[in-house]
Design a protein around this motif. Structure first.
Motif, PDB file in Angstrom:
ATOM      1  N   TYR A  49      -4.942   6.485  -1.601  1.00 64.78           N
ATOM      2  CA  TYR A  49      -4.247   5.255  -1.243  1.00 64.78           C
ATOM      3  C   TYR A  49      -4.293   4.287  -2.429  1.00 64.78           C
ATOM      4  O   TYR A  49      -5.362   4.035  -3.004  1.00 64.78           O
ATOM      5  N   TRP A 107       0.857  -1.188   0.000  1.00 68.07           N
ATOM      6  CA  TRP A 107       0.000   0.000   0.000  1.00 68.07           C
ATOM      7  C   TRP A 107       0.891   1.236   0.000  1.00 68.07           C
ATOM      8  O   TRP A 107       1.875   1.306   0.751  1.00 68.07           O
ATOM      9  N   ASP A 132      -2.964  11.665   7.532  1.00 67.40           N
ATOM     10  CA  ASP A 132      -3.150  10.436   6.766  1.00 67.40           C
ATOM     11  C   ASP A 132      -3.983  10.688   5.502  1.00 67.40           C
ATOM     12  O   ASP A 132      -4.151   9.781   4.678  1.00 67.40           O
ATOM     13  N   VAL A 176       3.576   2.907   2.461  1.00 69.34           N
ATOM     14  CA  VAL A 176       2.813   2.777   3.702  1.00 69.34           C
ATOM     15  C   VAL A 176       3.082   1.416   4.359  1.00 69.34           C
ATOM     16  O   VAL A 176       3.472   1.349   5.521  1.00 69.34           O
ATOM     17  N   ARG A 179       0.596   5.798  -0.606  1.00 72.17           N
ATOM     18  CA  ARG A 179      -0.347   6.918  -0.569  1.00 72.17           C
ATOM     19  C   ARG A 179       0.304   8.155  -1.168  1.00 72.17           C
ATOM     20  O   ARG A 179       1.527   8.293  -1.169  1.00 72.17           O
ATOM     21  N   CYS A 190      -2.994   0.400  -3.946  1.00 75.91           N
ATOM     22  CA  CYS A 190      -2.364  -0.891  -3.711  1.00 75.91           C
ATOM     23  C   CYS A 190      -1.538  -1.254  -4.942  1.00 75.91           C
ATOM     24  O   CYS A 190      -1.796  -0.762  -6.051  1.00 75.91           O
TER      25      CYS A 190
END
Length: 123
Positions: free
Chosen positions: A94, A36, A90, A48, A38, A96
């Motif tokens: 995001y 992951w 945060d 991440v 971001r 993957c």
């Protein structure tokens, strides 16, 4: 060829939780390490968390340790990112990603990417 589709993003208050999912197509998913990443507005994409093909090894960026947890279910071709105690910093899109080799924290080390899901944490 592997296609990745993220879901689960949204708007949450600081201190809240979200669980992101990344569904993968293709029979080779169980042999891929997954990660992951971001990207916040105006910033570069950053690491991440990553997980090995078996799920036996995980690694995290220091600022998320103890708050975010990566996991996978190879039977469902899905990798997850459980996000707890969220902070405004945060906030990001995001992504993957998957790679044929072992785990990596490098953006340049991945072969496949999803389209991203927005996570926004309000203060």
């Amino acid at each position: 060829q592997v296609q990745l589709v993220e879901s689960g993003g949204g708007l949450v208050q600081a201190g809240g939780s979200l669980r992101l999912s990344c569904a993968a197509s293709g029979r080779a998913f169980s042999s891929y390490a997954m990660g992951w990443f971001r990207q916040a507005p105006g910033k570069e994409r950053e690491f991440v968390a990553t997980i090995s093909w078996s799920g036996g090894s995980t690694y995290y960026e220091d600022s998320v340790k103890g708050r975010l947890t990566i996991s996978r279910d190879n039977a469902k071709n899905t990798v997850y990112l459980q996000m707890n105690s969220l902070k405004p910093e945060d906030t990001a899109v995001y992504y993957c990603a998957g790679r044929r080799r072992g785990t990596s924290s490098s953006v340049y080390g991945y072969d496949y990417w999803g389209q991203g899901t927005q996570v926004t944490v309000s203060s």
